[in-house]
Design a protein around this motif. Sequence first.
Motif, mmCIF file in Angstrom:
data_model
loop_
_atom_site.group_PDB
_atom_site.id
_atom_site.type_symbol
_atom_site.label_atom_id
_atom_site.label_comp_id
_atom_site.label_asym_id
_atom_site.label_seq_id
_atom_site.Cartn_x
_atom_site.Cartn_y
_atom_site.Cartn_z
ATOM 1 N N ARG A 206 1.045 -1.449 0.079
ATOM 2 C CA ARG A 206 -0.104 0.201 -0.279
ATOM 3 C C ARG A 206 0.840 1.456 0.274
ATOM 4 N NH1 ARG A 206 -5.362 -1.133 3.931
ATOM 5 N NH2 ARG A 206 -5.973 -3.401 3.371
ATOM 6 N N LEU A 207 1.759 1.078 0.237
ATOM 7 C CA LEU A 207 2.959 2.458 0.618
ATOM 8 C C LEU A 207 3.335 2.770 -0.465
ATOM 9 C CD1 LEU A 207 4.727 1.625 4.064
ATOM 10 C CD2 LEU A 207 2.903 4.232 3.495
ATOM 11 N N ALA A 208 4.218 1.512 -1.589
ATOM 12 C CA ALA A 208 4.307 1.704 -2.810
ATOM 13 C C ALA A 208 3.193 2.299 -4.270
ATOM 14 C CB ALA A 208 4.487 0.112 -3.016
ATOM 15 N N ALA A 209 2.366 1.468 -3.528
ATOM 16 C CA ALA A 209 1.132 2.311 -4.401
ATOM 17 C C ALA A 209 1.108 3.893 -3.857
ATOM 18 C CB ALA A 209 -0.332 1.954 -4.092
ATOM 19 N N LEU A 210 1.198 4.202 -2.882
ATOM 20 C CA LEU A 210 1.408 5.863 -1.984
ATOM 21 C C LEU A 210 2.930 7.137 -3.042
ATOM 22 C CD1 LEU A 210 -0.181 5.593 0.437
ATOM 23 C CD2 LEU A 210 -1.437 6.742 -1.303
ATOM 24 N N GLY A 211 3.685 5.789 -3.342
ATOM 25 C CA GLY A 211 4.775 6.245 -4.027
ATOM 26 C C GLY A 211 6.342 6.113 -3.186
ATOM 27 N N ILE A 212 5.956 5.807 -2.246
ATOM 28 C CA ILE A 212 7.243 4.743 -0.727
ATOM 29 C C ILE A 212 7.956 3.567 -1.296
ATOM 30 C CG2 ILE A 212 7.668 4.995 0.992
ATOM 31 C CD1 ILE A 212 5.065 6.813 2.078
ATOM 32 N N ALA A 213 8.767 3.859 -1.980
ATOM 33 C CA ALA A 213 9.204 2.750 -2.008
ATOM 34 C C ALA A 213 10.452 1.546 -1.192
ATOM 35 C CB ALA A 213 10.295 3.132 -3.603
ATOM 36 N N HIS A 214 10.325 2.667 -0.588
ATOM 37 C CA HIS A 214 11.543 2.240 1.148
ATOM 38 C C HIS A 214 11.217 2.250 2.282
ATOM 39 C CE1 HIS A 214 14.614 1.682 -2.191
ATOM 40 N NE2 HIS A 214 14.387 2.567 -2.762
ATOM 41 N N SER A 215 10.295 0.777 2.681
ATOM 42 C CA SER A 215 9.685 1.424 4.128
ATOM 43 C C SER A 215 10.670 0.660 4.752
ATOM 44 C CB SER A 215 8.047 1.563 3.829
ATOM 45 O OG SER A 215 7.476 -0.091 3.256
ATOM 46 N N THR A 216 10.368 0.928 6.046
ATOM 47 C CA THR A 216 10.126 0.397 6.884
ATOM 48 C C THR A 216 10.563 0.069 8.270
ATOM 49 O OG1 THR A 216 13.170 0.825 6.610
ATOM 50 C CG2 THR A 216 12.431 -0.348 9.403
ATOM 51 N N LEU A 217 9.387 -0.341 9.015
ATOM 52 C CA LEU A 217 8.106 -0.620 10.031
ATOM 53 C C LEU A 217 8.545 -1.910 10.928
ATOM 54 C CD1 LEU A 217 5.422 -1.305 7.502
ATOM 55 C CD2 LEU A 217 6.357 0.596 8.320
ATOM 56 N N GLN A 218 8.075 -1.327 12.362
ATOM 57 C CA GLN A 218 8.875 -1.680 13.907
ATOM 58 C C GLN A 218 6.961 -2.679 14.133
ATOM 59 O OE1 GLN A 218 11.383 -0.924 15.818
ATOM 60 N NE2 GLN A 218 10.575 -0.959 17.943
ATOM 61 N N LEU A 219 6.718 -3.146 14.477
ATOM 62 C CA LEU A 219 5.371 -4.201 15.081
ATOM 63 C C LEU A 219 5.937 -3.949 16.537
ATOM 64 C CD1 LEU A 219 4.706 -6.440 12.696
ATOM 65 C CD2 LEU A 219 3.944 -4.412 12.607
ATOM 66 N N GLU A 220 4.723 -3.300 16.564
ATOM 67 C CA GLU A 220 4.941 -3.684 18.687
ATOM 68 C C GLU A 220 3.382 -3.314 18.898
ATOM 69 O OE1 GLU A 220 5.769 0.666 19.434
ATOM 70 O OE2 GLU A 220 7.877 0.531 18.772
ATOM 71 N N PRO A 221 3.747 -4.582 20.474
ATOM 72 C CA PRO A 221 1.990 -4.608 21.316
ATOM 73 C C PRO A 221 1.654 -3.275 21.524
ATOM 74 C CG PRO A 221 3.815 -5.446 22.534
ATOM 75 C CD PRO A 221 4.625 -4.972 21.079
ATOM 76 N N PRO A 222 -0.194 -3.394 22.277
ATOM 77 C CA PRO A 222 0.169 -1.815 22.713
ATOM 78 C C PRO A 222 0.585 -2.020 23.979
ATOM 79 C CG PRO A 222 -2.011 -3.949 21.500
ATOM 80 C CD PRO A 222 -0.606 -4.287 21.701
ATOM 81 N N PRO A 223 0.230 -1.134 24.941
ATOM 82 C CA PRO A 223 1.766 -0.481 25.569
ATOM 83 C C PRO A 223 1.145 -1.336 27.097
ATOM 84 C CG PRO A 223 0.845 1.746 24.614
ATOM 85 C CD PRO A 223 -0.132 0.641 24.278
ATOM 86 N N SER A 224 -0.135 -1.307 26.893
ATOM 87 C CA SER A 224 -0.677 -2.221 28.112
ATOM 88 C C SER A 224 -0.151 -4.138 28.358
ATOM 89 C CB SER A 224 -2.188 -2.573 28.384
ATOM 90 O OG SER A 224 -2.390 -2.791 27.183
ATOM 91 N N LEU A 225 0.643 -4.259 27.706
ATOM 92 C CA LEU A 225 1.140 -5.550 27.511
ATOM 93 C C LEU A 225 2.543 -5.473 27.371
ATOM 94 C CD1 LEU A 225 -0.836 -7.015 24.944
ATOM 95 C CD2 LEU A 225 -1.707 -7.590 26.653
#
Length: 232
Positions: A206-225
């Motif tokens: 989806r980001l590539a479709a918006l014109g962003i070819a290079h993305s680095t994503l970090q997944l996190e749990p909710p703060p309560s966990l």
Amino acid sequence: MSARPASARFTYGYGRSTQLASLVNAVLILMAAAVVIVEALQRLGRPVEMSTGPVAWAAAAGIVVNLLSARLFGHGHQHDLNRRAAVVHLLTDAAVSAAVLGSVLLVSLTGWTVLDSITAIGVGVAVAWSGWSLLKESLAVALDGVPREIDRQTVEATMLELPGVIEVHHLHIWGMSTSQNALTAHIIRTPGAGDDMALLHEAKRRLAALGIAHSTLQLEPPPSLHPADPPS
């Protein structure tokens, strides 16, 4: 230079050379405009005789050459600041040539040589305006601003639409070059909402479709966990 591969020191490659080129181009345009305006102001008080024939032919040739050169860039130049700067430069030169041609024709018909200086001042102001706009955009890119063609709110909303995503933070978007965009972000996702790798692949698509070819994503749990901090 921008096409050279990344190295051990320049791990992002040399894409930013295109940003430097657009910045230099903007400065040169402003310098040229200043020279034209100063020279025109000096000639207001002492008009110079014009050889209308050679000037008219040179101006007509300038219109044709610059318009044909701009056309060679095609329609894809809007997505590259450096190429867009070159097209702006060529179209500006074509406009200057058209103004000169009009001025020459008027001078030859009326004999008012002062029209040459007045036209030059108008041309200089127009060129300075385009150069200033280009300079502001080039500086924004050099300072890692969000690229003009990217809407940050749309990017964030797109990521929040992903399954199980409840928050996006530390969102940064910048241009690696005048044609390539990058993004980093932290994504808070409800545990058990689905396969994490599938989510990352879908987010990148989806980001590539918006014109962003290079993305680095970090997944996190909710703060309560998050695990409790150890006692000090």
